[in-house]
Design a protein around this motif. Structure first.
Motif, PDB file in Angstrom:
ATOM      1  N   ALA A 300      13.907   5.155 -25.930  1.00 10.36           N
ATOM      2  CA  ALA A 300      15.367   5.573 -25.254  1.00 10.36           C
ATOM      3  C   ALA A 300      16.536   5.654 -26.384  1.00 10.36           C
ATOM      4  CB  ALA A 300      15.777   4.039 -24.646  1.00 10.36           C
ATOM      5  N   LYS A 301      16.292   4.858 -27.480  1.00 15.95           N
ATOM      6  CA  LYS A 301      17.039   5.133 -28.564  1.00 15.95           C
ATOM      7  C   LYS A 301      16.972   6.430 -29.377  1.00 15.95           C
ATOM      8  CE  LYS A 301      17.068   0.293 -30.203  1.00 15.95           C
ATOM      9  NZ  LYS A 301      16.787  -0.611 -31.270  1.00 15.95           N
ATOM     10  N   GLU A 302      15.779   6.995 -29.219  1.00 10.47           N
ATOM     11  CA  GLU A 302      15.709   8.484 -29.696  1.00 10.47           C
ATOM     12  C   GLU A 302      16.155   9.274 -28.896  1.00 10.47           C
ATOM     13  OE1 GLU A 302      11.951  11.539 -30.137  1.00 10.47           O
ATOM     14  OE2 GLU A 302      11.335   9.307 -30.092  1.00 10.47           O
ATOM     15  N   LYS A 303      16.317   9.124 -27.569  1.00 13.37           N
ATOM     16  CA  LYS A 303      17.170  10.150 -26.624  1.00 13.37           C
ATOM     17  C   LYS A 303      18.784   9.481 -26.641  1.00 13.37           C
ATOM     18  CE  LYS A 303      15.828  12.769 -23.928  1.00 13.37           C
ATOM     19  NZ  LYS A 303      15.833  14.165 -23.983  1.00 13.37           N
ATOM     20  N   GLN A 304      18.933   8.394 -27.108  1.00 14.71           N
ATOM     21  CA  GLN A 304      20.439   7.916 -27.090  1.00 14.71           C
ATOM     22  C   GLN A 304      20.617   7.630 -25.700  1.00 14.71           C
ATOM     23  OE1 GLN A 304      23.267  10.474 -29.196  1.00 14.71           O
ATOM     24  NE2 GLN A 304      21.930  10.765 -31.047  1.00 14.71           N
ATOM     25  N   VAL A 305      19.697   7.090 -25.121  1.00 17.29           N
ATOM     26  CA  VAL A 305      19.845   6.831 -23.495  1.00 17.29           C
ATOM     27  C   VAL A 305      19.912   5.462 -23.196  1.00 17.29           C
ATOM     28  CG1 VAL A 305      18.894   6.952 -21.296  1.00 17.29           C
ATOM     29  CG2 VAL A 305      18.668   8.790 -22.904  1.00 17.29           C
ATOM     30  N   ARG A 306      20.979   4.860 -22.380  1.00 16.05           N
ATOM     31  CA  ARG A 306      21.264   3.453 -22.172  1.00 16.05           C
ATOM     32  C   ARG A 306      20.409   3.242 -21.053  1.00 16.05           C
ATOM     33  NH1 ARG A 306      27.147   2.284 -21.560  1.00 16.05           N
ATOM     34  NH2 ARG A 306      27.458   4.341 -20.836  1.00 16.05           N
ATOM     35  N   VAL A 307      19.731   2.203 -20.873  1.00 17.23           N
ATOM     36  CA  VAL A 307      18.808   1.749 -19.605  1.00 17.23           C
ATOM     37  C   VAL A 307      19.767   0.749 -18.960  1.00 17.23           C
ATOM     38  CG1 VAL A 307      16.662   0.815 -18.667  1.00 17.23           C
ATOM     39  CG2 VAL A 307      16.717   2.774 -20.569  1.00 17.23           C
ATOM     40  N   MET A 308      20.379   0.960 -17.908  1.00 20.20           N
ATOM     41  CA  MET A 308      20.872  -0.086 -16.983  1.00 20.20           C
ATOM     42  C   MET A 308      19.979  -0.710 -16.275  1.00 20.20           C
ATOM     43  SD  MET A 308      23.696   1.105 -18.290  1.00 20.20           S
ATOM     44  CE  MET A 308      24.888   0.265 -17.722  1.00 20.20           C
ATOM     45  N   LEU A 309      19.869  -2.230 -16.523  1.00 18.47           N
ATOM     46  CA  LEU A 309      19.000  -2.920 -15.658  1.00 18.47           C
ATOM     47  C   LEU A 309      19.727  -3.567 -14.742  1.00 18.47           C
ATOM     48  CD1 LEU A 309      17.151  -4.857 -18.483  1.00 18.47           C
ATOM     49  CD2 LEU A 309      16.403  -2.763 -17.193  1.00 18.47           C
ATOM     50  N   GLU A 310      19.192  -3.332 -13.495  1.00 19.32           N
ATOM     51  CA  GLU A 310      19.826  -4.162 -11.982  1.00 19.32           C
ATOM     52  C   GLU A 310      18.381  -4.787 -11.431  1.00 19.32           C
ATOM     53  OE1 GLU A 310      21.795  -1.332  -9.557  1.00 19.32           O
ATOM     54  OE2 GLU A 310      23.349  -0.950 -11.232  1.00 19.32           O
ATOM     55  N   LEU A 311      17.894  -5.864 -12.136  1.00 19.72           N
ATOM     56  CA  LEU A 311      16.580  -6.562 -11.363  1.00 19.72           C
ATOM     57  C   LEU A 311      16.995  -7.742 -11.011  1.00 19.72           C
ATOM     58  CD1 LEU A 311      14.869  -6.137 -15.232  1.00 19.72           C
ATOM     59  CD2 LEU A 311      14.862  -4.615 -13.219  1.00 19.72           C
ATOM     60  N   GLU A 312      16.701  -7.756  -9.682  1.00 19.68           N
ATOM     61  CA  GLU A 312      16.535  -8.878  -8.881  1.00 19.68           C
ATOM     62  C   GLU A 312      15.180  -9.355  -8.566  1.00 19.68           C
ATOM     63  OE1 GLU A 312      18.282  -7.966  -4.935  1.00 19.68           O
ATOM     64  OE2 GLU A 312      19.837  -6.804  -5.620  1.00 19.68           O
ATOM     65  N   PRO A 339      19.653  13.710 -19.676  1.00 11.86           N
ATOM     66  CA  PRO A 339      20.437  14.348 -20.692  1.00 11.86           C
ATOM     67  C   PRO A 339      20.401  13.442 -21.886  1.00 11.86           C
ATOM     68  CG  PRO A 339      21.806  13.411 -19.202  1.00 11.86           C
ATOM     69  CD  PRO A 339      20.208  13.475 -18.520  1.00 11.86           C
ATOM     70  N   VAL A 340      20.394  13.850 -22.883  1.00 11.19           N
ATOM     71  CA  VAL A 340      21.034  13.278 -24.312  1.00 11.19           C
ATOM     72  C   VAL A 340      21.928  12.366 -24.293  1.00 11.19           C
ATOM     73  CG1 VAL A 340      21.116  13.117 -26.830  1.00 11.19           C
ATOM     74  CG2 VAL A 340      19.417  14.751 -25.740  1.00 11.19           C
ATOM     75  N   GLY A 341      21.994  11.030 -24.716  1.00 11.90           N
ATOM     76  CA  GLY A 341      23.264  10.122 -24.384  1.00 11.90           C
ATOM     77  C   GLY A 341      23.448   9.562 -23.068  1.00 11.90           C
ATOM     78  N   GLY A 342      22.684  10.025 -21.963  1.00 14.39           N
ATOM     79  CA  GLY A 342      22.919   9.630 -20.666  1.00 14.39           C
ATOM     80  C   GLY A 342      22.578   8.292 -20.522  1.00 14.39           C
ATOM     81  N   ARG A 343      22.612   8.041 -19.020  1.00 13.05           N
ATOM     82  CA  ARG A 343      22.090   6.680 -18.515  1.00 13.05           C
ATOM     83  C   ARG A 343      20.955   6.860 -17.610  1.00 13.05           C
ATOM     84  NH1 ARG A 343      27.698   4.470 -16.229  1.00 13.05           N
ATOM     85  NH2 ARG A 343      27.571   6.564 -15.532  1.00 13.05           N
ATOM     86  N   VAL A 344      20.427   5.602 -17.631  1.00 16.26           N
ATOM     87  CA  VAL A 344      19.301   5.546 -16.672  1.00 16.26           C
ATOM     88  C   VAL A 344      19.204   4.068 -15.985  1.00 16.26           C
ATOM     89  CG1 VAL A 344      16.557   5.410 -16.387  1.00 16.26           C
ATOM     90  CG2 VAL A 344      17.566   7.274 -17.798  1.00 16.26           C
ATOM     91  N   TRP A 345      19.001   4.221 -14.757  1.00 11.67           N
ATOM     92  CA  TRP A 345      19.191   2.940 -13.895  1.00 11.67           C
ATOM     93  C   TRP A 345      17.713   2.458 -13.473  1.00 11.67           C
ATOM     94  CZ3 TRP A 345      22.889   6.608 -14.026  1.00 11.67           C
ATOM     95  CH2 TRP A 345      24.164   5.902 -14.078  1.00 11.67           C
ATOM     96  N   LEU A 346      17.423   1.263 -13.781  1.00  9.39           N
ATOM     97  CA  LEU A 346      16.030   0.617 -13.284  1.00  9.39           C
ATOM     98  C   LEU A 346      16.440  -0.660 -12.603  1.00  9.39           C
ATOM     99  CD1 LEU A 346      13.112   0.329 -13.527  1.00  9.39           C
ATOM    100  CD2 LEU A 346      13.258  -0.969 -15.803  1.00  9.39           C
ATOM    101  N   ARG A 347      15.969  -0.423 -11.470  1.00 10.82           N
ATOM    102  CA  ARG A 347      16.146  -1.661 -10.155  1.00 10.82           C
ATOM    103  C   ARG A 347      15.030  -1.921  -9.605  1.00 10.82           C
ATOM    104  NH1 ARG A 347      19.809   3.138  -8.255  1.00 10.82           N
ATOM    105  NH2 ARG A 347      21.631   2.796  -9.377  1.00 10.82           N
ATOM    106  N   THR A 348      15.194  -3.439  -9.165  1.00 16.84           N
ATOM    107  CA  THR A 348      14.006  -4.022  -8.519  1.00 16.84           C
ATOM    108  C   THR A 348      14.519  -4.955  -7.725  1.00 16.84           C
ATOM    109  OG1 THR A 348      13.700  -5.649  -9.939  1.00 16.84           O
ATOM    110  CG2 THR A 348      12.349  -3.977 -10.394  1.00 16.84           C
ATOM    111  N   ARG A 349      14.103  -4.886  -6.358  1.00 19.98           N
ATOM    112  CA  ARG A 349      14.870  -5.747  -5.414  1.00 19.98           C
ATOM    113  C   ARG A 349      13.850  -5.852  -4.161  1.00 19.98           C
ATOM    114  NH1 ARG A 349      17.925  -1.205  -4.931  1.00 19.98           N
ATOM    115  NH2 ARG A 349      17.850   0.049  -3.109  1.00 19.98           N
TER     116      ARG A 349
END
Length: 430
Positions: A300-312, A339-349
């Motif tokens: 993620a750092k290499e791609k400058q991607v922020r991983v947004m955690l929404e973990l229940e 995309p480089v510098g984009g965001r990714v959402w990881l969710r569990t519920r």
């Protein structure tokens, strides 16, 4: 012993017991009915005699009495006053019915003392019962044999679809022609369901075999490419002496190719393990997702991607290794192809009885017509040139979902990119 004979034998045992019980009941009912008729005739004769006592006209009384009856009127001291017919037996003047020496006797008390005694032979009733008994003893075995034969014919007719299924299974096993089907029985009975289910199984088996053949061909092609590169690069390097720098370049290329080859083999091994039964273990999917995020933090750092955690909190029972692999594949795909510098959402519920893992990105997404194709082995989407991978990630995730009785859904994400949704139900797990 064949199933037909066993069914006929069981049917015969039940039928024999039923016929014996029915015969005994019929004989008992007939026996009781005849004796009731006899007793009613004696009671009727006694009532007629009482009503005609003052007339003293034996001829008139004889005409009114039913059947061959002997009737005697006794006074209070037990002396015969008069009689009609000759009594066959001598019995005490006890009120009620008696059976003596094949004769039925009825003593009817008079109001002023005395008794009217009526008797009638039981020979007719006993003869009728004897005929009934002989008829049952002769008729029931014949009926039993006929019913047994009909039962065998019915069992044979009912099991013919089973024979067809058996012969077809033997033919398929011998010829490996999985496109054949059993003629389906009409209706909604067990045989109809059997033939439909067997044909449906053959259909799934045919699709599975064809898919495995296509997968084997694709796997062979994908493995042949890096092996050819390894062989070609090594042969080229050994054709003539090279400088140390050239050797280092060749070895680096060989190492990269070997790494790609190892990833393909590892993915194939994991894919094969998804078909092996497992014992479910307690798993916290939110903790697995957090471990995967930490594991892919460098990418993620290499791609400058922020991983947004929404973990229940998402407890589940499944296979920890394959579930971690599924989450890792979904997250790494979102990071690599986003995309480089984009965001990714990881969710569990949890959604009712279903555990859900979602990964969404801000990338260009995938056209609707390509979603089904990307779930096939070694298929990659447009715009993935330059990204290392064998095209097995989504295939492996789908296989892991099916291993747990769930499914993988790909759709457009609200964030604009691709939403990969892994649904894992508690019930209906294979």
């Amino acid at each position: 012993m064949s199933l037909r004979l066993r069914l006929t034998l069981y049917y015969g045992l039940v039928l024999g017991a039923f016929l014996l019980l029915s015969g005994a009941v019929v004989y008992g009912v007939f026996h009781r009915a005849l004796h009731q008729i006899l007793d009613e005739s004696l009671r009727e004769a006694a009532a007629i005699a009482v009503s005609e006592l003052r007339i003293r006209d034996s001829g008139h009384l004889q005409n009114r009495l039913p059947g061959a009856i002997a009737l005697t009127v006794y006074d209070a001291q037990g002396r015969p006053l008069w009689q009609l017919g000759q009594p066959w037996v001598e019995v005490e003047l006890k009120t009620g019915f008696l059976s003596v020496q094949g004769t039925r006797v009825y003593n009817h008390p008079l109001p002023g003392g005395g008794v009217v005694q009526v008797m009638r032979s039981q020979q007719e009733a006993l003869s009728t019962l004897d005929k009934t008994q002989k008829t049952l003893l002769m008729g029931l075995p014949v009926l039993f044999v006929l019913a047994l034969g009909m039962g065998y014919l019915l069992a044979d007719r009912s099991l013919r679809p089973v024979d067809q299924v058996t012969r077809l299974a033997e033919a398929i096993a011998a010829s490996e022609r999985y496109g054949q089907r059993v003629p389906e029985s009409p209706g909604q009975d067990e045989m109809a369901r059997l033939t439909r289910t067997f044909n449906a199984m053959l259909g799934r088996l045919e699709r599975t075999i064809e898919r495995e053949k296509a997968f084997a061909l694709a796997a062979a092609h994908e493995l042949r490419t890096p092996l050819s590169l390894l062989q070609g690069r090594a042969s080229l390097s050994l054709e003539r002496p090279r400088t140390p720098e050239q050797y280092r370049e060749a070895l680096a290329e060989i190492a990269r190719t070997a790494e790609d080859l190892a990833q393909v083999i590892e993915a194939l091994l994991l894919l094969a393990r998804t078909h092996v039964p497992f014992e479910p273990e307690p798993v916290e999917l939110d903790l697995l997702a957090l471990e995967v995020q930490e594991q892919l933090e460098g990418l993620a750092k290499e791609k400058q991607v922020r991983v947004m955690l929404e973990l229940e909190p998402t407890p589940y029972r499944g296979h920890p290794l394959t579930l971690r692999t599924a989450i890792a594949n979904l997250l790494s795909n979102a990071i690599k192809y986003g995309p480089v510098g984009g965001r990714v959402w990881l969710r569990t519920r949890r959604e009712g009885a279903c555990a859900v893992v979602e990964v969404a990105d801000e990338g260009p997404g995938i056209p609707q017509g390509q979603l089904e194709r990307l779930l096939q082995p070694f298929q990659r989407g447009a715009g993935t040139q330059g990204v290392r991978g064998a095209g097995l990630g989504l295939t492996l995730v789908m296989a892991i979902a099916e291993q747990h009785g769930g499914r993988l859904r790909l759709e457009k994400a609200p964030e604009g990119g691709l939403l990969a949704r892994l649904e894992l139900p508690e019930e209906n797990r294979r």
